[in-house]
Enzyme design. Structure first.
Site, PDB file in Angstrom:
ATOM      1  N   CYS A  46      19.403   2.972 -12.800  1.00 42.12           N
ATOM      2  CA  CYS A  46      20.014   2.743 -14.163  1.00 42.12           C
ATOM      3  C   CYS A  46      19.140   2.272 -15.171  1.00 42.12           C
ATOM      4  O   CYS A  46      18.632   1.146 -15.573  1.00 42.12           O
ATOM      5  CB  CYS A  46      21.301   1.484 -13.852  1.00 42.12           C
ATOM      6  SG  CYS A  46      22.128   0.802 -15.320  1.00 42.12           S
TER       7      CYS A  46
ATOM      8  N   CYS B 228      20.254  -1.077 -17.125  1.00 42.60           N
ATOM      9  CA  CYS B 228      20.052  -2.253 -16.118  1.00 42.60           C
ATOM     10  C   CYS B 228      18.360  -2.534 -16.220  1.00 42.60           C
ATOM     11  O   CYS B 228      17.907  -3.804 -16.451  1.00 42.60           O
ATOM     12  CB  CYS B 228      20.379  -1.906 -14.850  1.00 42.60           C
ATOM     13  SG  CYS B 228      21.970  -1.385 -14.480  1.00 42.60           S
TER      14      CYS B 228
END
Length: 79
Positions: free
Chosen positions: A3, A6
């Site tokens: 991600c 993230c």
């Protein structure tokens, strides 16, 4: 691991953990390795940051945001 947002917000979360040491517990959860946690709290998009107070979710942020936004959410609950 995969991600992008993230990975961007990860260092910010780690900074906040240091900044709020002794005032708040700050941690990260890998939703791929812990699907029961994401299901329990209704996490449908990542990154999702949850703010707890007395064991209850009191605030939520979906998506990567600047450190100041997250610090403001924490400060609001610590006041």
């Amino acid at each position: 691991e995969w991600c992008g947002p993230c990975k961007m917000i990860g260092p910010v979360v780690e900074e906040l953990a240091g900044d709020y040491e002794g005032k708040a517990v700050i941690g990260k959860v890998d939703v791929d390795s812990n699907p029961e946690v994401s299901a329990k709290f209704g996490v449908r998009s990542i990154p999702t940051l949850l703010v707890f107070k007395n064991g209850e979710v009191v605030d939520k942020q979906v998506g990567a945001v600047p450190k100041g936004v997250l610090a403001g959410k924490l400060d609001a609950q610590l006041a």
